[in-house]
Motif scaffolding. Sequence first.
Motif, PDB file in Angstrom:
ATOM      1  N   ALA A 175       7.281  20.320   9.080  1.00  0.00           N
ATOM      2  CA  ALA A 175       6.023  20.995   8.634  1.00  0.00           C
ATOM      3  C   ALA A 175       5.847  21.375   7.393  1.00  0.00           C
ATOM      4  CB  ALA A 175       5.745  22.254   9.552  1.00  0.00           C
ATOM      5  N   VAL A 176       6.847  21.598   6.655  1.00  0.00           N
ATOM      6  CA  VAL A 176       6.877  22.099   5.201  1.00  0.00           C
ATOM      7  C   VAL A 176       6.831  20.676   4.685  1.00  0.00           C
ATOM      8  CG1 VAL A 176       8.336  23.223   3.397  1.00  0.00           C
ATOM      9  CG2 VAL A 176       8.022  24.274   5.600  1.00  0.00           C
ATOM     10  N   LEU A 177       7.569  19.639   4.922  1.00  0.00           N
ATOM     11  CA  LEU A 177       7.655  18.534   4.170  1.00  0.00           C
ATOM     12  C   LEU A 177       6.183  17.745   4.357  1.00  0.00           C
ATOM     13  CD1 LEU A 177       9.777  16.587   2.730  1.00  0.00           C
ATOM     14  CD2 LEU A 177       9.986  15.539   4.796  1.00  0.00           C
ATOM     15  N   GLY A 178       5.481  17.932   5.369  1.00  0.00           N
ATOM     16  CA  GLY A 178       4.240  17.516   5.489  1.00  0.00           C
ATOM     17  C   GLY A 178       2.977  18.119   4.555  1.00  0.00           C
ATOM     18  N   LEU A 179       3.545  19.464   4.436  1.00  0.00           N
ATOM     19  CA  LEU A 179       2.684  20.178   3.533  1.00  0.00           C
ATOM     20  C   LEU A 179       2.790  19.562   2.032  1.00  0.00           C
ATOM     21  CD1 LEU A 179       0.809  22.539   2.682  1.00  0.00           C
ATOM     22  CD2 LEU A 179       2.629  24.026   2.733  1.00  0.00           C
ATOM     23  N   ALA A 180       4.033  19.443   1.726  1.00  0.00           N
ATOM     24  CA  ALA A 180       4.290  18.966   0.374  1.00  0.00           C
ATOM     25  C   ALA A 180       3.747  17.543   0.030  1.00  0.00           C
ATOM     26  CB  ALA A 180       6.024  18.742   0.223  1.00  0.00           C
ATOM     27  N   ALA A 181       3.643  16.577   1.016  1.00  0.00           N
ATOM     28  CA  ALA A 181       3.210  15.239   1.172  1.00  0.00           C
ATOM     29  C   ALA A 181       1.739  15.556   0.642  1.00  0.00           C
ATOM     30  CB  ALA A 181       3.629  14.424   2.215  1.00  0.00           C
ATOM     31  N   SER A 182       1.084  16.433   1.479  1.00  0.00           N
ATOM     32  CA  SER A 182      -0.542  16.340   1.360  1.00  0.00           C
ATOM     33  C   SER A 182      -1.067  16.853  -0.107  1.00  0.00           C
ATOM     34  CB  SER A 182      -0.962  17.527   2.417  1.00  0.00           C
ATOM     35  OG  SER A 182      -0.335  18.977   2.064  1.00  0.00           O
ATOM     36  N   TYR A 183       0.015  17.491  -0.774  1.00  0.00           N
ATOM     37  CA  TYR A 183      -0.528  17.557  -2.168  1.00  0.00           C
ATOM     38  C   TYR A 183      -0.646  16.717  -3.109  1.00  0.00           C
ATOM     39  CZ  TYR A 183      -0.426  22.811  -1.700  1.00  0.00           C
ATOM     40  OH  TYR A 183      -0.973  24.287  -1.413  1.00  0.00           O
ATOM     41  N   ARG A 184      -0.217  15.612  -2.657  1.00  0.00           N
ATOM     42  CA  ARG A 184      -0.193  14.357  -3.665  1.00  0.00           C
ATOM     43  C   ARG A 184      -1.497  13.293  -3.068  1.00  0.00           C
ATOM     44  NH1 ARG A 184       1.710  13.078  -8.116  1.00  0.00           N
ATOM     45  NH2 ARG A 184       2.008  10.693  -7.432  1.00  0.00           N
TER      46      ARG A 184
ATOM     47  N   PRO B 105       0.521   9.096  -0.086  1.00  0.00           N
ATOM     48  CA  PRO B 105       0.590  10.494   0.415  1.00  0.00           C
ATOM     49  C   PRO B 105      -0.137  10.625   1.755  1.00  0.00           C
ATOM     50  CG  PRO B 105       0.311  10.268  -2.092  1.00  0.00           C
ATOM     51  CD  PRO B 105       0.009   8.880  -1.391  1.00  0.00           C
ATOM     52  N   PHE B 106      -1.163  10.003   1.754  1.00  0.00           N
ATOM     53  CA  PHE B 106      -2.138  10.206   3.020  1.00  0.00           C
ATOM     54  C   PHE B 106      -1.139   9.516   4.123  1.00  0.00           C
ATOM     55  CE2 PHE B 106      -4.255   6.935   5.788  1.00  0.00           C
ATOM     56  CZ  PHE B 106      -4.809   7.879   6.804  1.00  0.00           C
ATOM     57  N   PHE B 107      -0.715   8.397   3.964  1.00  0.00           N
ATOM     58  CA  PHE B 107       0.295   7.720   5.029  1.00  0.00           C
ATOM     59  C   PHE B 107       1.512   8.900   5.628  1.00  0.00           C
ATOM     60  CE2 PHE B 107       3.946   5.710   6.298  1.00  0.00           C
ATOM     61  CZ  PHE B 107       3.677   4.940   7.433  1.00  0.00           C
ATOM     62  N   TRP B 108       2.327   9.279   4.458  1.00  0.00           N
ATOM     63  CA  TRP B 108       3.361  10.166   4.777  1.00  0.00           C
ATOM     64  C   TRP B 108       2.951  11.442   5.444  1.00  0.00           C
ATOM     65  CZ3 TRP B 108       7.343   7.818   5.718  1.00  0.00           C
ATOM     66  CH2 TRP B 108       7.679   6.581   5.070  1.00  0.00           C
ATOM     67  N   THR B 109       1.798  11.978   5.031  1.00  0.00           N
ATOM     68  CA  THR B 109       1.253  13.362   5.660  1.00  0.00           C
ATOM     69  C   THR B 109       0.824  13.109   7.048  1.00  0.00           C
ATOM     70  OG1 THR B 109       0.357  14.013   3.505  1.00  0.00           O
ATOM     71  CG2 THR B 109      -0.439  14.841   5.588  1.00  0.00           C
ATOM     72  N   GLN B 110       0.175  11.953   7.365  1.00  0.00           N
ATOM     73  CA  GLN B 110      -0.197  11.663   8.998  1.00  0.00           C
ATOM     74  C   GLN B 110       1.143  11.279   9.777  1.00  0.00           C
ATOM     75  OE1 GLN B 110      -0.564   8.540  10.789  1.00  0.00           O
ATOM     76  NE2 GLN B 110       0.630   7.487   9.396  1.00  0.00           N
ATOM     77  N   PHE B 111       2.113  10.468   8.970  1.00  0.00           N
ATOM     78  CA  PHE B 111       3.280  10.124   9.773  1.00  0.00           C
ATOM     79  C   PHE B 111       4.220  11.298  10.149  1.00  0.00           C
ATOM     80  CE2 PHE B 111       7.881   9.444   9.503  1.00  0.00           C
ATOM     81  CZ  PHE B 111       8.411   8.317  10.178  1.00  0.00           C
TER      82      PHE B 111
ATOM     83  N   GLY C 111      -8.542  15.899   0.781  1.00  0.00           N
ATOM     84  CA  GLY C 111      -7.292  16.332   0.499  1.00  0.00           C
ATOM     85  C   GLY C 111      -6.952  17.925   0.804  1.00  0.00           C
ATOM     86  N   ARG C 112      -7.965  18.444   0.493  1.00  0.00           N
ATOM     87  CA  ARG C 112      -7.918  20.136   0.832  1.00  0.00           C
ATOM     88  C   ARG C 112      -7.752  20.315   2.284  1.00  0.00           C
ATOM     89  NH1 ARG C 112     -13.263  23.760  -0.085  1.00  0.00           N
ATOM     90  NH2 ARG C 112     -12.464  25.833   0.630  1.00  0.00           N
TER      91      ARG C 112
ATOM     92  N   LEU D  36       0.806  -1.179  -0.194  1.00  0.00           N
ATOM     93  CA  LEU D  36      -0.098   0.124  -0.080  1.00  0.00           C
ATOM     94  C   LEU D  36       0.926   1.364   0.069  1.00  0.00           C
ATOM     95  CD1 LEU D  36      -2.698  -1.097   2.455  1.00  0.00           C
ATOM     96  CD2 LEU D  36      -3.081  -0.861   0.274  1.00  0.00           C
ATOM     97  N   LEU D  37       1.973   1.192   0.631  1.00  0.00           N
ATOM     98  CA  LEU D  37       2.650   2.260   0.676  1.00  0.00           C
ATOM     99  C   LEU D  37       3.560   2.739  -0.468  1.00  0.00           C
ATOM    100  CD1 LEU D  37       5.061   1.408   4.045  1.00  0.00           C
ATOM    101  CD2 LEU D  37       3.192   3.206   3.678  1.00  0.00           C
ATOM    102  N   THR D  38       3.198   1.866  -1.932  1.00  0.00           N
ATOM    103  CA  THR D  38       3.891   2.198  -3.065  1.00  0.00           C
ATOM    104  C   THR D  38       2.911   2.639  -3.799  1.00  0.00           C
ATOM    105  OG1 THR D  38       3.308  -0.162  -4.035  1.00  0.00           O
ATOM    106  CG2 THR D  38       5.507   0.149  -2.741  1.00  0.00           C
ATOM    107  N   GLN D  39       1.502   2.904  -3.215  1.00  0.00           N
ATOM    108  CA  GLN D  39       0.075   3.223  -4.168  1.00  0.00           C
ATOM    109  C   GLN D  39      -0.311   4.642  -3.598  1.00  0.00           C
ATOM    110  OE1 GLN D  39      -2.923  -0.008  -4.211  1.00  0.00           O
ATOM    111  NE2 GLN D  39      -1.084  -1.593  -3.405  1.00  0.00           N
ATOM    112  N   ARG D  40      -0.609   5.473  -4.845  1.00  0.00           N
ATOM    113  CA  ARG D  40      -0.858   6.879  -4.500  1.00  0.00           C
ATOM    114  C   ARG D  40      -2.168   6.957  -3.617  1.00  0.00           C
ATOM    115  NH1 ARG D  40      -2.706  12.144  -8.484  1.00  0.00           N
ATOM    116  NH2 ARG D  40      -2.555  13.678  -6.721  1.00  0.00           N
ATOM    117  N   ARG D  41      -2.970   5.966  -3.694  1.00  0.00           N
ATOM    118  CA  ARG D  41      -4.263   5.937  -2.848  1.00  0.00           C
ATOM    119  C   ARG D  41      -4.052   6.113  -1.394  1.00  0.00           C
ATOM    120  NH1 ARG D  41      -6.679   0.451  -2.264  1.00  0.00           N
ATOM    121  NH2 ARG D  41      -5.084  -1.045  -3.053  1.00  0.00           N
TER     122      ARG D  41
END
Length: 628
Positions: A187-196, A17-23, A84-85, A9-14
């Motif tokens: 915090a900036v890295l988390g914002l970047a992940a959330s855009y995916r 990005p959500f995982f890394w944002t919450q992580f 996502g928004r 699942l960590l290789t899939q866009r669905r």
Amino acid sequence: MSQSSQFSLLTQRRFAPFFWTQFLGAFNDNVFKTALLVILTFEAASWTTIDPAILNSLIPGLFILPYVVFSATAGQIAEKVEKGRLARFVKMLEIAIMLVAGIGWTTHTLWLLIASVVGMGVHSTLFGPVKYAYMPQHLKPEELVGGNGVVEMGTFVGILLGQILGAALVLKTNGLLLVAGATMFFAVLGLAASYRIPHSPAPMPDLKINPNPFAESVRNIGHARKNRTVFLSMLGNSWFWFYGAMILSQFPLYAKNFLHGDYSVFVMLLTVFSVGVGVGSLLCEKLSGHKVEIGLVPFGSIGLSLFGIDLYFASMGYVRPALEVDMMGILAQAGVARMLFDIAMVGVFGGLFIVPLFALIQTRCEPAHLSRTIGGMNILNALFMIGAAGLAIVMIKLDFTIPQMFLATAIINAVVALYIFSLVPEFLVRFVAWMLIHTIHRVKTVDVERIPEEGPAVLVCNHVSYVDALVIGAASPRPIRFVMDHKIFKMPLMGWLFRTARAIPIAPAKEDPFLMEKAYIDIAQALHEGDLVCIFPEGRLTSTGEMGEFRGGIAKIVERSKVPVIPMALRGLWGSLLTRDPGNLFERTFARGPRSRLALAVGAPVAPEDATPDYLHQQVLALRGDWK
């Protein structure tokens, strides 16, 4: 879904990005909070005159205070706004909070840092409903347990790494500046992940948000209480956070004052606990057979109490070194390995406890109200964690030692678990069934996905042993109402399990015509309510291993309720424990090895008009094959 695909699942866009944002959110929270707790534990005099023990309980309480106030509002927002928004907005808020915290670090201003703790609590409150409502939108039902396991593993690994980095950075030269810079970067890295994060439609975009968070909180919790299983699962989840808060909030002082170690010892305790939770969370998918297995919840609660109690006794045998020592010095002390093992196992059983509860809430809650239910759960989590902080402060004032606090928490856990499981016996029934098929028997399932995930159906199966219902119930993805002989229903112990599982007793007309007719009425009512009902049409346990003829009761049932009939067959159970074959019990149960041959095969649904006793008998016989 296999164990490897759990991580795929960590290789899939669905999911990724959500995982890394919450992580990254969990990670950054803990870099900041741990740095503050460590500096106030090890260098308290230069910051404040408040007792460090009080601060160690107060600061976590302030972090979760926003959950009480804003969770209901956060749940409404998550129902109304595309996820996502909303995630991107939350990450922007995190950047602003870290700017305020950076000013507090650089100017040595404690109140700004405490305000930032509250701010990060608001950040986490807003993201909480997104975190758990997102997964049912993007994961298949059979992926939910694995996905929740990965998320919980990621959350605790993020907590662990954040705590390690926060503790390591803050005590270095220029450590305050390093913490300020690191928290802004992540915090900036988390914002970047959330855009995916892929588009996740809001379930109720026209929802009108109630501006009164307190009234909405009461309404949310009241709505959740209508579904008893979901509500008590929410309480169980909140209890885990109470237990965790009691343990984790004492780790800094347990490391410093009780073990007489430096900050590396504190980090070691966090590492052992967090790795344990991660392992337990990942084990859930394997142990549950890729379905929501709530039988793991009592198993987890037993481990939480047993190893929490043993941690107290292990601590009592500890001889405190005269001088403060580092991690390697602590590991050289007698009895420390046992303490670390207990802490790790508390984490493992905590993971086994919490992941099935999350998955149960996600699957049993109505989708249009899931975010608000999660918001209600977060309110309960916050209240329980504030209660944990308050109880910890009271215990400190009463001169409890930290091991005594661990012991009290473990004992309270046992009492609370018994209370919750007495209210929802389904947990205990599933636990007994799960233990049965993982100890005495190893059950292989064949085409079990043919059991419908929703809607009414009648299941018919051959009757081989006294534990047939438990084996079938453990293999099913949802609860089943079993119809069984009234004498078996009244058996000691087993009868209690059948009653708590809402089994339907039946008797032959010549023995008790009233009970027989009542059974048919109860079956029709259960099917009308959308339940699964399972009957054993032979009407009795086999005494030879061969299938008897199917009686006419099934025809009477489908005549009243036009529902599909699912044929099933138990294979390989004859001659094992609790069958009518005592002469060959040793040979067949132990010498043969029952774990190698037992299977439950599920056939294709049969339309009600075709569900005659003879036809169903043929279907079950074909499924059973040559196996008794």
